[in-house]
Design an enzyme around this catalytic site. Structure first.
Site, short mmCIF file in Angstrom:
data_model
loop_
_atom_site.label_atom_id
_atom_site.label_comp_id
_atom_site.label_asym_id
_atom_site.label_seq_id
_atom_site.Cartn_x
_atom_site.Cartn_y
_atom_site.Cartn_z
N GLU A 199 0.83 -1.27 0.07
CA GLU A 199 -0.03 -0.01 0.01
C GLU A 199 0.75 1.24 -0.13
OE1 GLU A 199 -3.07 0.08 2.99
OE2 GLU A 199 -3.95 -1.96 2.24
N GLU A 387 -5.39 -8.36 0.57
CA GLU A 387 -6.08 -8.10 1.88
C GLU A 387 -7.42 -7.71 1.72
OE1 GLU A 387 -4.38 -5.02 4.58
OE2 GLU A 387 -2.40 -5.71 3.99
C1 NOJ Z 1 -3.85 -2.14 5.45
C2 NOJ Z 1 -2.20 -2.65 5.83
O1 NOJ Z 1 -1.92 -3.16 4.89
C3 NOJ Z 1 -2.39 -3.20 7.02
O2 NOJ Z 1 -1.09 -3.04 7.88
C4 NOJ Z 1 -3.45 -2.96 8.14
O3 NOJ Z 1 -3.43 -3.43 9.35
C5 NOJ Z 1 -4.96 -3.32 7.44
N1 NOJ Z 1 -4.92 -2.78 6.07
C6 NOJ Z 1 -6.02 -3.13 8.22
O4 NOJ Z 1 -5.98 -1.66 8.48
#
Ligand code: NOJ
Length: 476
Positions: A199, A387
């Protein structure tokens, strides 16, 4: 349709109301979702990140990362002043966790390498004990038939590099190349699936524009160079992995969410286009060779100053897959006061929409829409959902955690992933965020994303009902 689904349907829309297609699809998922629908090559797993689970922040020669520094020097920026000094203690408990993954039939685990664990100062001396740790993790995964999917950078830059400017300093390109080379050469014989970044839009915006995440920088001045250097590292990192990992499957991941205009008004529609650039397009387009989307967000012209000769040639890289990370949908409205963007996202809570414990809107169809949006780019060969998941409040009752909302969230979103796949999009995998509850950055340990709960006093793991459901789904 099951009784449970009918009850939910009546509760949401009331008797006699027409049912929207997306809701119907989600409800139907209750009884129809089967692993085999996704095909036998579809990759299933859970995801995590070094800083959020490992602990052992200064053990065995590990250097300080920007997150170690941030939580220790700016405690007020983290809920309850919490730190991930110990977190899930994965540094010591990795054997048990990977064995649990195996028992739960989870075929793949996405995790990241801590840059300052393997190169404590970010450049120069390699820490053999750090390399040994990841070797043990990788070997244990392979022994338990859990395929490792490794992210090179999940937000934990070595603090020593931050002291030289971090992502704002163009030298970060050569530091990053050196680091990715160390990862590829040490682990690439056994790890075939790699992601360069986690991200980029999130870590540059939260850490170099809004000051909410490490290293806490604020304003466009640090943001523009951080963006451009990250884009340069995308290409550079991809090429290094490709040339060092035999038969490598090389990707990278993007945060994304489908964007709508508030109340469908013209002025808000224009703000939504700009919002879409910031949220979804800023990093993928230069990576695909399309350059920065300046036309739709003119303030991006400030990046120009940092673009050197040959950069445009080196920005793109042909990734084998693009990881999409989606949780919510964003509604944007015009707000002239916001510099450059002239828009903000509207709180879904205020709109009365259902939200998770992060305050993010639950809208399963959102994942379908964003998959389709990315699939429309010509250069994307394959999409993997690297994710997706939800934070909801959990309670331990007689040693168990019943979390029907999380299970339903996963089922509903999965049904929409399947919908995109059935319409011909090459979606090749799905990773739940996350295996265990963990340190949710500025929100500390409050938001619980795991399908396995963690008692932070004892580090005991409790498989939640959602974990049991996922395990049964995978086994079937
Ligand atoms: C985005 C991130 O990659 C991760 O580190 C985070 O904990 C999750 N999504 C949830 O916010």
């Amino acid at each position: 349709m099951t009784r449970e689904a009918w009850l939910k349907l009546s509760a949401v829309v009331g008797a006699g109301t027409l049912v929207p297609n997306n809701l119907l699809a989600a409800l139907l998922a209750d009884e129809q979702l089967k692993r085999s629908d996704f095909g036998k090559d579809f990759v299933w797993g859970t995801a995590s990140a070094a800083y959020q689970i490992e602990g052992g922040w200064n053990e065995d020669g590990k250097g300080e990362s920007i997150w170690d520094h941030f939580v220790h020097h700016h405690p007020g920026k983290i809920e309850k002043h919490e730190t991930a000094d110990k977190a899930d203690d994965f540094y010591h408990l990795y054997n048990d966790d990977i064995e649990l993954m195996h028992k739960m039939h989870i075929p793949a685990s996405r995790f990241s390498i801590g840059w300052s664990r393997v190169i404590p100062q970010g450049t120069g001396q390699v820490n053999q004990k750090g390399i040994d740790f990841y070797n043990r993790v990788i070997d244990k995964c392979l022994k338990e038939n859990v395929e490792p999917w490794v992210t090179c950078y999940h937000w934990d830059l070595p603090q020593a590099l931050q002291e030289k400017g971090g992502w704002v300093n163009r030298d970060v390109i050569k530091w990053f190349e050196e680091y990715v080379g160390v990862c590829a050469r040490n682990f690439g014989d056994r790890v075939k699936n790699w992601m360069v970044f986690n991200e980029p839009a999130a870590f540059t915006a939260l850490g170099y524009l809004l000051g909410m995440h490490a290293p806490g920088k604020m304003g466009f001045k640090p943001f523009w160079p951080a963006v451009h250097h990250t884009v340069m590292c995308h290409g550079a990192g991809g090429r290094i992995l490709k040339s060092n990992v035999k038969n490598g499957n090389i990707g990278t991941t993007f945060s994304c969410s489908s964007v709508d205009a508030w109340k469908d008004k013209e002025i808000n529609k224009k703000a939504a286009v700009r919002g879409d650039v910031m949220i979804n397009r800023l990093f993928i387009e230069p990576t695909l060779g399309l350059g920065y989307p300046v036309k739709d967000l003119p303030v991006l012209k400030h990046i120009q100053k940092y673009i050197k000769e040959d950069d445009e040639k080196n920005m793109p890289f042909e990734f084998d897959f693009i990881g999409l990370q989606n949780y919510n949908r964003d509604v944007v409205k015009y707000l002239g006061l916001v510099p450059g963007l002239h828009g903000i996202t509207v709180s879904p809570k205020k709109l009365g929409h259902p939200v998770t414990d992060m305050g993010w809107e639950v809208l399963p169809e959102g994942i379908y829409r964003i998959i389709k949006q990315f699939a429309a780019y010509k250069g994307i060969k394959k999409i993997i959902i690297t994710e997706n998941g939800a934070a909801f409040k959990d309670e331990v009752v007689n040693g168990e955690i019943h979390d029907p909302q999380r299970t339903q969230f996963i089922k509903d979103y999965l049904a929409q992933v399947l919908r995109a796949k059935k319409e011909g999009v090459n979606v090749g995998g799905y990773f739940i965020w996350s295996f265990t509850d963990n340190f949710e950055w500025a929100d500390g340990y409050r938001p619980k994303f795991g399908i396995v709960g963690v008692d932070y006093k004892t580090e005991k793991r409790i498989v939640k009902d959602s974990g049991k459901w996922f395990s049964e789904f995978l086994k079937a």
